[in-house]
Design a protein around this motif. Structure first.
Motif, PDB file in Angstrom:
ATOM      1  N   LYS A 150       0.859  -1.621   0.128  1.00  0.00           N
ATOM      2  CA  LYS A 150       0.256   0.324   0.096  1.00  0.00           C
ATOM      3  C   LYS A 150       0.557   1.265  -0.679  1.00  0.00           C
ATOM      4  N   SER A 164     -11.704  -5.432  12.619  1.00  0.00           N
ATOM      5  CA  SER A 164     -10.798  -4.894  11.745  1.00  0.00           C
ATOM      6  C   SER A 164     -10.955  -4.648  10.900  1.00  0.00           C
ATOM      7  N   GLU A 165      -9.436  -4.952  10.157  1.00  0.00           N
ATOM      8  CA  GLU A 165      -8.608  -3.894   9.220  1.00  0.00           C
ATOM      9  C   GLU A 165      -9.515  -3.855   7.587  1.00  0.00           C
ATOM     10  N   LYS A 166     -10.171  -4.920   8.071  1.00  0.00           N
ATOM     11  CA  LYS A 166     -10.819  -5.495   6.752  1.00  0.00           C
ATOM     12  C   LYS A 166     -12.408  -5.268   6.715  1.00  0.00           C
ATOM     13  N   GLN A 167     -12.896  -5.115   7.990  1.00  0.00           N
ATOM     14  CA  GLN A 167     -14.015  -4.550   7.461  1.00  0.00           C
ATOM     15  C   GLN A 167     -14.617  -3.588   9.914  1.00  0.00           C
ATOM     16  N   PRO A 168     -13.651  -2.339   8.938  1.00  0.00           N
ATOM     17  CA  PRO A 168     -13.794  -1.209  10.603  1.00  0.00           C
ATOM     18  C   PRO A 168     -15.418  -1.203  10.690  1.00  0.00           C
ATOM     19  N   SER A 220     -20.921   0.205  10.227  1.00  0.00           N
ATOM     20  CA  SER A 220     -19.572   0.196   9.718  1.00  0.00           C
ATOM     21  C   SER A 220     -19.062   1.650   7.952  1.00  0.00           C
ATOM     22  N   LYS A 261     -15.757   3.011   5.646  1.00  0.00           N
ATOM     23  CA  LYS A 261     -14.683   1.893   4.674  1.00  0.00           C
ATOM     24  C   LYS A 261     -13.397   2.965   4.621  1.00  0.00           C
ATOM     25  N   TYR A 311      -7.549   7.914  10.825  1.00  0.00           N
ATOM     26  CA  TYR A 311      -7.915   8.232   8.962  1.00  0.00           C
ATOM     27  C   TYR A 311      -8.850   8.262   8.506  1.00  0.00           C
TER      28      TYR A 311
END
Length: 349
Positions: A208, A291-295, A309, A311, A320
């Motif tokens: 990234k 989690s980082e995938k489902q913040p 939820s 992104k 962020y």
């Protein structure tokens, strides 16, 4: 009659047992904590708002030598000179080792005598051929013999040249595998030379962040050895293939000619700061849960917590970037999420 009394006693026992269980259940339920729906949970909040973010990423790596080579002779024999020691600096073309070439020189002398004889024969045959006193083939054979002998002399001269071993570039003798008097074979290592006039800092950069680097980019390099010093570095290579963890090697070349001398194997780090274009919707890092995938983020609406939820995009040390799921002005919970559920009444601070 006896059976009737037994049946009545059994029914009575079962009834007593059921009453006892119901009574115990009520006592247990009375002891269980039941949160007061009107009691508010204290939380800390912040406002989701547009900010100009800068990404500051630090990457750690280790320095590698600019060049390093093991000197391997192209000839074999006994070492008669070895005028270098470990830790010694040597320049380009400096004599590293000399092999015994006495036998090769004897061969040169013998071939030169043979060559001289062929050249004398050639003069005689040239005169005899003019007078038709000898066939021309003798002249041709002598000419070929001269060319063959000259080629042999050149070959041995090359072997003699290979007995003199010099440094291909300037550097430091970091390892000496032989001593004077040792007999070495072709291709066996005798000396290792390391060039640290410049060093290569190799760092692994996550997928990234790899687009933050470009070949030719100037970066400041810091080290633990010289914490107050900063070294000018330049990106000279970006790996085309990552490892299993999706990290890519980035090579930064650093000039090592200053007073603070670096050494191969030392640690170094770079801090790369890039500004995100324009202003972006962002929240403090503490607001993100999951989690980082489902913040997810708790948002305060009408005095109650609402789990949403989201992104996330770029990250900094403090914020962020939120690309979806919030709007500017939303009040997000940054502390106390452990006591919340969807719909919990909150006292925002």
């Amino acid at each position: 009659m006896k059976r009737i009394w037994i049946l009545i006693a059994l029914i009575g026992t079962l009834g007593m047992t059921a009453w006892t269980l119901l009574n115990n259940k009520k006592q247990v339920e009375d002891k269980i904590y039941k949160p007061n729906p009107d009691q508010k949970v204290g939380v800390r909040t912040a406002v989701a708002e547009l900010r100009s973010l800068s990404q500051a990423n630090e990457f750690l790596g280790s320095f590698a030598a600019n060049r390093q080579v093991e000197i391997r002779p192209q000839a074999g024999g006994q070492i008669i000179q070895l005028p270098v020691e470990e830790g010694q600096s040597v320049g380009t073309g400096r004599l590293i080792a000399k092999l015994d070439d006495e036998q090769l020189r004897y061969q040169i002398e013998a071939l030169q005598v043979t060559l001289e004889g062929y050249q004398n024969d050639l003069k005689r045959y040239e005169n005899l051929v003019k007078g038709d006193a000898t066939p021309a083939v003798n002249l041709e054979r002598t000419q070929l013999s001269i060319r063959s002998t000259q080629a042999q002399i050149k070959q041995i001269q090359k072997q003699i040249a290979n007995t003199t071993i010099t440094a291909p570039f300037g550097g430091i003798v970091t390892e000496k595998m032989v001593e004077k008097g040792s007999v070495v074979s072709v291709g066996s290592p005798i000396i290792k030379i390391t060039d640290i006039s410049s060093l290569k800092l190799v760092v692994d950069v996550p997928e990234k962040a790899i687009n933050q680097f470009r070949v030719g980019q100037s970066l400041s390099v810091s080290t633990e050895v010289y914490p107050a010093a900063r070294f000018a570095g330049r990106v000279t290579m970006i790996g085309a293939e990552g490892d299993a963890a999706h990290n890519y090697p980035v090579e930064i070349t650093v000039n090592n000619s200053g007073k603070n001398q670096l050494r191969a194997g030392m640690y170094g780090s770079i801090a790369n700061t890039s500004k995100l274009s324009g202003q972006t919707l962002s929240v403090p890092r503490q607001a993100i849960i999951g989690s980082e995938k489902q913040p997810q983020i708790y948002v305060v609406e009408n005095g109650k917590s609402v789990l949403k939820s989201v992104k996330i995009g770029a990250t900094t040390n403090e914020y962020y970037e939120i690309t979806n799921g919030l709007k500017a002005g939303d009040q997000v919970v940054t502390s106390g999420q452990i006591n919340l559920q969807n719909g919990t009444a909150v006292n925002a601070q």
